[in-house]
Scaffold this active site. Structure first.
Site, mmCIF file in Angstrom:
data_model
loop_
_atom_site.group_PDB
_atom_site.id
_atom_site.type_symbol
_atom_site.label_atom_id
_atom_site.label_comp_id
_atom_site.label_asym_id
_atom_site.label_seq_id
_atom_site.Cartn_x
_atom_site.Cartn_y
_atom_site.Cartn_z
ATOM 1 N N LYS A 168 10.146 24.508 8.456
ATOM 2 C CA LYS A 168 9.510 23.909 9.522
ATOM 3 C C LYS A 168 8.340 22.976 9.166
ATOM 4 O O LYS A 168 7.897 21.974 9.720
ATOM 5 C CB LYS A 168 9.145 24.963 10.687
ATOM 6 C CG LYS A 168 10.226 25.746 11.334
ATOM 7 C CD LYS A 168 9.984 26.660 12.150
ATOM 8 C CE LYS A 168 10.967 27.485 12.847
ATOM 9 N NZ LYS A 168 10.360 28.564 13.818
ATOM 10 N N ASP A 196 9.555 27.439 18.214
ATOM 11 C CA ASP A 196 10.468 28.420 18.082
ATOM 12 C C ASP A 196 11.706 27.794 18.105
ATOM 13 O O ASP A 196 12.043 26.916 19.133
ATOM 14 C CB ASP A 196 10.286 29.500 19.179
ATOM 15 C CG ASP A 196 11.066 30.831 19.028
ATOM 16 O OD1 ASP A 196 11.413 31.522 18.020
ATOM 17 O OD2 ASP A 196 11.647 31.143 20.302
HETATM 18 P P1 ITT Z 1 8.801 31.576 12.331
HETATM 19 O O1 ITT Z 1 9.087 32.442 13.581
HETATM 20 O O2 ITT Z 1 7.563 32.210 11.533
HETATM 21 O O3 ITT Z 1 8.429 30.059 12.844
HETATM 22 P P2 ITT Z 1 11.646 31.688 11.682
HETATM 23 O O4 ITT Z 1 12.322 31.010 10.639
HETATM 24 O O5 ITT Z 1 11.589 33.324 12.002
HETATM 25 O O6 ITT Z 1 9.883 31.506 11.440
HETATM 26 P P3 ITT Z 1 12.510 31.196 14.524
HETATM 27 O O7 ITT Z 1 11.955 32.468 15.045
HETATM 28 O O8 ITT Z 1 12.131 29.939 15.525
HETATM 29 O O9 ITT Z 1 11.735 30.978 13.156
HETATM 30 O O10 ITT Z 1 13.842 31.084 13.899
HETATM 31 C C1 ITT Z 1 14.500 30.104 14.028
HETATM 32 C C2 ITT Z 1 15.816 30.380 13.101
HETATM 33 O O11 ITT Z 1 16.790 29.389 13.508
HETATM 34 C C3 ITT Z 1 15.513 30.186 11.504
HETATM 35 O O12 ITT Z 1 15.643 31.404 10.948
HETATM 36 C C4 ITT Z 1 16.796 29.150 11.266
HETATM 37 O O13 ITT Z 1 17.822 30.229 10.905
HETATM 38 C C5 ITT Z 1 17.246 28.661 12.592
HETATM 39 N N1 ITT Z 1 16.544 27.190 12.719
HETATM 40 C C6 ITT Z 1 15.624 26.978 13.469
HETATM 41 N N2 ITT Z 1 15.714 25.277 13.328
HETATM 42 C C7 ITT Z 1 16.535 25.026 12.254
HETATM 43 C C8 ITT Z 1 16.618 23.963 11.837
HETATM 44 O O14 ITT Z 1 16.119 22.905 11.940
HETATM 45 N N3 ITT Z 1 17.838 23.885 10.730
HETATM 46 C C9 ITT Z 1 18.167 24.978 10.383
HETATM 47 N N4 ITT Z 1 18.203 26.275 11.020
HETATM 48 C C10 ITT Z 1 17.149 26.142 11.987
#
Ligand code: ITT
Ligand code: NA
Length: 208
Positions: A11, A62
């Site tokens: 991200k 998120d």
């Molecule tokens: P933070 O909460 O610390 O930001 P996280 O990876 O756990 O980190 P999320 O709770 O938003 O973030 O979970 C998003 C999930 O969705 C992430 O683990 C990926 O599996 C998926 N995801 C989100 N955006 C994505 C993207 O651009 N490309 C691929 N997978 C994505």
């Protein structure tokens, strides 16, 4: 300095590519992810908590993958699904379905401890719904901190994993013939859920 609050380096790479790496810095802070099926509610809570923790403007991201044939699963539970069954088995679930349509959604929640002008702004209906869901909680003084939400979505199709770039579910998410893992950050940002949310944020923030 604007803090991009996430534990996910993928991200951060995309946000830096979009906003410039001298305008944001990662805050590697694991805010409490409340149990909710709404990305905006989760992000808004996180932005308030991170702002109280950091004392600097915060942007929480998120995001999730929503598979139509699986009624939107894994959606808000995407990071849990990635950690448990993983990307390959998520693809295997989708492969059983005739309909392989999916979308990525990203909600950015901004908090700087100040209020926002309620005058007409370029939010769409989804943003208003998310904003209402993220509204103040009368039980908690701190929950009254204003938060501004920006949402982006992109539609695609789930495919056999291809590509080495990106992160998370990128290898199985195809958009117009190319998976997100086959794109570099700039190419992905130009069309992705995160790129669209970042565009809305950047436009608004430039006027602030
Ligand atoms: P933070 O909460 O610390 O930001 P996280 O990876 O756990 O980190 P999320 O709770 O938003 O973030 O979970 C998003 C999930 O969705 C992430 O683990 C990926 O599996 C998926 N995801 C989100 N955006 C994505 C993207 O651009 N490309 C691929 N997978 C994505
Ligand atoms: Na998370």
């Amino acid at each position: 300095m604007l803090r991009y609050v996430t534990t996910n380096p993928g991200k951060v790479r995309e946000a830096e590519e979009y906003l410039g790496d001298d305008s944001i810095a990662q805050l590697d802070y694991d805010y409490t992810e409340i149990q909710s099926d709404d990305l905006g509610t989760i992000a808004a809570r996180g932005a308030r908590e991170a702002y109280r923790h950091a004392g600097e403007p915060t942007l929480v991201d998120d995001a999730g993958l929503f598979v139509r044939a699986l009624d939107g699963f894994p959606g808000p539970y995407s990071s849990y699904a990635e950690e448990t069954i993983g990307v390959e088995r998520t693809w295997e679930l989708a492969r059983e379905e005739e309909d392989r349509a999916a979308s990525f959604r990203c909600v950015l929640a901004y908090c700087d401890g100040e209020g926002f002008d309620a005058s007409p702004d370029p939010v769409d209906k989804d943003d208003r719904v998310a904003a209402a869901a993220a509204g103040p909680d009368a039980d908690d003084e701190a929950e009254a901190l204003p938060v501004k939400l920006f949402e982006g979505r992109v539609r695609g199709t789930l495919v056999e994993p291809r590509g080495e770039g990106g992160f998370g579910f990128d290898p199985i998410f195809e958009h117009e013939g190319t998976t997100f893992a086959e794109m570099d950050e700039a190419e992905k940002n130009a069309i992705s859920h995160r790129g669209r949310a970042l565009a809305k944020f950047a436009e608004w923030h430039a006027e602030r």
